[in-house]
Scaffold this active site. Structure first.
Site, PDB file in Angstrom:
ATOM      1  N   ILE A   1       0.828  -1.215   0.000  1.00  0.00           N
ATOM      2  CA  ILE A   1       0.000   0.000   0.000  1.00  0.00           C
ATOM      3  C   ILE A   1       0.859   1.261   0.000  1.00  0.00           C
ATOM      4  O   ILE A   1       0.366   2.349  -0.277  1.00  0.00           O
ATOM      5  CB  ILE A   1      -0.965   0.042   1.221  1.00  0.00           C
ATOM      6  CG1 ILE A   1      -0.203   0.062   2.543  1.00  0.00           C
ATOM      7  CG2 ILE A   1      -1.961  -1.095   1.156  1.00  0.00           C
ATOM      8  CD1 ILE A   1      -1.076   0.414   3.743  1.00  0.00           C
ATOM      9  N   ASP A   2       2.169   1.127   0.307  1.00  0.00           N
ATOM     10  CA  ASP A   2       2.995   2.314   0.551  1.00  0.00           C
ATOM     11  C   ASP A   2       3.524   3.002  -0.706  1.00  0.00           C
ATOM     12  O   ASP A   2       4.072   4.100  -0.618  1.00  0.00           O
ATOM     13  CB  ASP A   2       4.190   1.943   1.434  1.00  0.00           C
ATOM     14  CG  ASP A   2       3.751   1.607   2.844  1.00  0.00           C
ATOM     15  OD1 ASP A   2       2.752   2.189   3.299  1.00  0.00           O
ATOM     16  OD2 ASP A   2       4.396   0.763   3.489  1.00  0.00           O
TER      17      ASP A   2
ATOM     18  N   ALA B   1      -6.202  18.971   2.709  1.00  0.00           N
ATOM     19  CA  ALA B   1      -5.626  19.131   4.053  1.00  0.00           C
ATOM     20  C   ALA B   1      -4.799  20.410   4.134  1.00  0.00           C
ATOM     21  O   ALA B   1      -4.209  20.851   3.139  1.00  0.00           O
ATOM     22  CB  ALA B   1      -4.748  17.926   4.384  1.00  0.00           C
TER      23      ALA B   1
END
Ligand code: ADP
Length: 328
Positions: A133-134, A193
């Site tokens: 997933i990284d 963000a």
């Protein structure tokens, strides 16, 4: 083995951290192999299962109804014993005794290092398919599972944004990535963000406090700061405490954790996983014995496995700083 030896049988394993989409790769490898008259053995639990001779021959039905499932039907493991040469000798012998001509490894850079050692020392043909997933492997712009993990995190951050906005709160939301900030960078941009704290970055508390106060002055009630977990999962709690002590700014923390590892793979992971599995078998049929199947220039390609043996989050580093620039 001679590179031109006809491939009659291969084995496949998943190793290291599991990631959504690994099942799509397994399905594609098995179906492509069978379609070309090649036997496929599924090894349970990564290199550990290989050393235990724990494998079964797979057929087209073995991989039915898995394309939509996260995790890996073959299960994964971390196997420190595989770092020892005498165990890799044992592994090569097990493959030879079964008449298996090549090994396909789905995993991260560590799993690839094991595959490279097996190839270089024992001459076992190997193909690596990046699954983590990284998104942190050199030589490829993409690893299977990244898109699903990012999507899962985005959905969680969007929900937290609702409550943060309703109560004028600052939130630190921690995403996975021990040495990699790829998930944090992409999630930060895609959720708007206010800031992204990278895994290897010294936290600049003054800068964070200034940005939050600047936002408040122009009417922004809430702030979301995405934190890559780094070496210390849960480090967001420390960051929130220090921000309170230094600048008297209160905040909430949410650590997303392993939720990012699971779930049904996105279309990207299903599509690329399917293409990569197919290319792995084609690469072996062409006589290649030490390749990785990667994404470069938006195309699935077969390249030397040695290109992919290092940890590197190069693919997302180019986008560092963009979340902050867009959230002023
Ligand atoms: P990932 O593949 O996700 O990076 P790890 O780094 O934990 O995960 O590696 C997975 C497995 O690969 C290890 O448990 C070990 O069996 C094998 N491995 C890792 N590094 C090496 C190495 N240098 N030599 C041989 N095998 C290795």
């Amino acid at each position: 083995m001679n590179a031109k030896t006809k491939i009659t049988s291969v084995a496949i394993l998943t190793s290291g951290g599991d990631s959504p989409g690994m099942n799509c790769v397994i399905r594609s490898v098995v179906r492509t192999a069978i379609g070309n008259g090649i036997k496929v053995y599924g090894i349970n639990k990564g290199y550990e299962g290989l050393l235990n001779n724990d494998m079964i021959e797979m057929n087209a039905s073995s991989v039915g109804n898995i394309i939509q499932r996260g995790g890996t039907i073959l299960q994964s493991s971390r196997c420190p014993e595989f770092r020892e040469k005498h165990n890799r000798e044992k592994a090569a012998q097990i493959l030879e005794d079964r008449g298996i001509k090549a090994l396909i490894v789905i995993g991260g850079d560590g799993s690839f290092k094991g595959a490279i050692a097996l190839n270089q020392e024992m001459g076992v043909p190997v193909i690596g398919i990046p699954g983590t997933i990284d998104n942190d492997i050199s030589g490829t712009q993409y690893t299977i599972g990244f898109d699903t993990a990012v999507q899962t995190a985005i959905e969680a951050v969007d929900k937290i944004r609702d409550t943060a906005a309703s109560s004028n709160r600052t939130f630190f939301i921690e995403v996975m990535g021990a040495k990699s900030s790829s998930i944090a960078l992409k999630v930060g941009i895609c959720t708007g963000a206010e800031n992204v704290l990278l895994s290897d970055q010294k936290v600049d508390y003054h800068k964070i406090a200034d940005a939050i106060r600047r936002g408040i002055r122009r009417g922004k009630g809430s702030s979301i700061i995405i934190v890559a977990e780094g070496d210390k999962p849960g480090r967001s709690y420390d960051i929130a405490h220090i921000l309170k002590d230094l600048h008297d700014i209160s905040s909430k923390v949410c650590v997303l954790g392993h939720i990012q590892r699971g779930g049904s793979p996105t279309s990207n992971d299903r599509f690329l996983g399917s293409m990569m599995g197919q290319m792995a078998i084609e690469t072996l049929m062409e006589g290649n014995t030490q390749n990785a199947i990667v994404v470069r220039d938006d195309r699935v390609q077969s390249v030397p496995l040695s290109d992919c043996s290092e940890k590197s989050d190069h693919a997302m580093k180019a986008f560092k700083g963009i979340a902050e620039e867009l959230s002023i």
